[in-house]
Design a protein around this motif. Structure first.
Motif, PDB file in Angstrom:
ATOM      1  N   ALA A  23     -89.288  -2.136  37.536  1.00 41.71           N
ATOM      2  CA  ALA A  23     -88.049  -1.983  36.837  1.00 41.71           C
ATOM      3  C   ALA A  23     -88.077  -1.374  35.447  1.00 41.71           C
ATOM      4  O   ALA A  23     -88.462  -1.819  34.509  1.00 41.71           O
ATOM      5  CB  ALA A  23     -87.430  -3.582  36.460  1.00 41.71           C
ATOM      6  N   GLY A  24     -87.566  -0.238  35.542  1.00 40.02           N
ATOM      7  CA  GLY A  24     -87.867   0.785  34.268  1.00 40.02           C
ATOM      8  C   GLY A  24     -87.298   0.122  33.154  1.00 40.02           C
ATOM      9  O   GLY A  24     -88.187   0.311  32.285  1.00 40.02           O
ATOM     10  N   PRO A  25     -86.027  -0.395  32.862  1.00 43.80           N
ATOM     11  CA  PRO A  25     -85.741  -0.845  31.776  1.00 43.80           C
ATOM     12  C   PRO A  25     -86.258  -2.011  31.207  1.00 43.80           C
ATOM     13  O   PRO A  25     -86.359  -2.141  29.975  1.00 43.80           O
ATOM     14  CB  PRO A  25     -84.311  -1.152  31.825  1.00 43.80           C
ATOM     15  CG  PRO A  25     -83.809  -0.392  32.822  1.00 43.80           C
ATOM     16  CD  PRO A  25     -85.217  -0.284  33.994  1.00 43.80           C
ATOM     17  N   VAL A  34     -93.660   2.270  31.416  1.00 43.66           N
ATOM     18  CA  VAL A  34     -93.219   2.531  32.674  1.00 43.66           C
ATOM     19  C   VAL A  34     -94.076   3.501  33.284  1.00 43.66           C
ATOM     20  O   VAL A  34     -94.828   3.456  34.348  1.00 43.66           O
ATOM     21  CB  VAL A  34     -91.878   3.164  32.885  1.00 43.66           C
ATOM     22  CG1 VAL A  34     -91.329   3.930  34.351  1.00 43.66           C
ATOM     23  CG2 VAL A  34     -90.708   2.271  32.773  1.00 43.66           C
ATOM     24  N   ASP A  35     -94.521   4.650  32.513  1.00 44.97           N
ATOM     25  CA  ASP A  35     -95.502   5.555  32.841  1.00 44.97           C
ATOM     26  C   ASP A  35     -96.972   5.033  33.333  1.00 44.97           C
ATOM     27  O   ASP A  35     -97.442   5.290  34.352  1.00 44.97           O
ATOM     28  CB  ASP A  35     -95.586   6.757  32.089  1.00 44.97           C
ATOM     29  CG  ASP A  35     -96.142   6.018  30.574  1.00 44.97           C
ATOM     30  OD1 ASP A  35     -95.843   4.946  30.172  1.00 44.97           O
ATOM     31  OD2 ASP A  35     -96.626   7.031  29.561  1.00 44.97           O
ATOM     32  N   ARG A  36     -97.325   3.986  32.657  1.00 50.67           N
ATOM     33  CA  ARG A  36     -98.676   3.532  32.956  1.00 50.67           C
ATOM     34  C   ARG A  36     -98.716   2.556  34.160  1.00 50.67           C
ATOM     35  O   ARG A  36     -99.290   2.653  35.060  1.00 50.67           O
ATOM     36  CB  ARG A  36     -99.036   2.794  31.839  1.00 50.67           C
ATOM     37  CG  ARG A  36    -100.547   2.036  31.935  1.00 50.67           C
ATOM     38  CD  ARG A  36    -101.142   1.384  30.753  1.00 50.67           C
ATOM     39  NE  ARG A  36    -100.753   2.035  29.501  1.00 50.67           N
ATOM     40  CZ  ARG A  36    -100.423   1.061  28.759  1.00 50.67           C
ATOM     41  NH1 ARG A  36    -100.628  -0.225  28.411  1.00 50.67           N
ATOM     42  NH2 ARG A  36    -100.107   1.543  27.402  1.00 50.67           N
ATOM     43  N   ALA A  37     -97.468   1.726  34.343  1.00 50.98           N
ATOM     44  CA  ALA A  37     -97.280   1.048  35.489  1.00 50.98           C
ATOM     45  C   ALA A  37     -96.990   1.719  36.940  1.00 50.98           C
ATOM     46  O   ALA A  37     -97.589   1.496  37.676  1.00 50.98           O
ATOM     47  CB  ALA A  37     -95.814   0.123  35.179  1.00 50.98           C
ATOM     48  N   ALA A  54     -99.965   1.806  39.978  1.00 53.44           N
ATOM     49  CA  ALA A  54     -99.327   1.457  41.058  1.00 53.44           C
ATOM     50  C   ALA A  54     -99.549   2.691  42.164  1.00 53.44           C
ATOM     51  O   ALA A  54    -100.044   2.345  43.244  1.00 53.44           O
ATOM     52  CB  ALA A  54     -97.705   1.270  40.958  1.00 53.44           C
ATOM     53  N   ALA A  55     -99.297   3.863  41.706  1.00 50.15           N
ATOM     54  CA  ALA A  55     -99.655   4.918  42.411  1.00 50.15           C
ATOM     55  C   ALA A  55    -100.981   5.363  42.895  1.00 50.15           C
ATOM     56  O   ALA A  55    -101.098   5.839  43.984  1.00 50.15           O
ATOM     57  CB  ALA A  55     -99.063   6.374  41.843  1.00 50.15           C
TER      58      ALA A  55
END
Length: 78
Positions: free
Chosen positions: A52-54, A59-62, A66-67
């Motif tokens: 969940a971005g906000p 977010v970039d690290r998460a 995940a990728a």
């Protein structure tokens, strides 16, 4: 493609899907439909990451984590 066209026609999902619009409920329903089509329920706990971005500090690290994670007993990581 409009939401109901997407649900009715069930187009092939073999790449990036971008869900866009102002109706949060339809966007969530589209996302749920994609997850149901691509990943069996018994595989979701180990192979589905929701970011969940906000609500995510980095977010970039998460997303990168995940990728790059390997799928677990599934064809793909979703």
């Amino acid at each position: 493609m409009k939401f109901f066209d997407f649900v009715d026609k069930q187009p092939k999902l073999d790449g990036l899907v971008i869900i866009e619009g102002t109706d949060v409920l339809l966007a969530q329903r589209a996302l749920d439909t994609i997850v149901e089509r691509l990943l069996p329920a018994d595989m979701r706990a180990l192979n589905l990451d929701v970011i969940a971005g906000p609500e995510t500090e980095h977010v970039d690290r998460a997303f990168a984590d995940a990728a790059t994670a390997m799928s677990f007993l599934a064809e793909r990581q979703n």
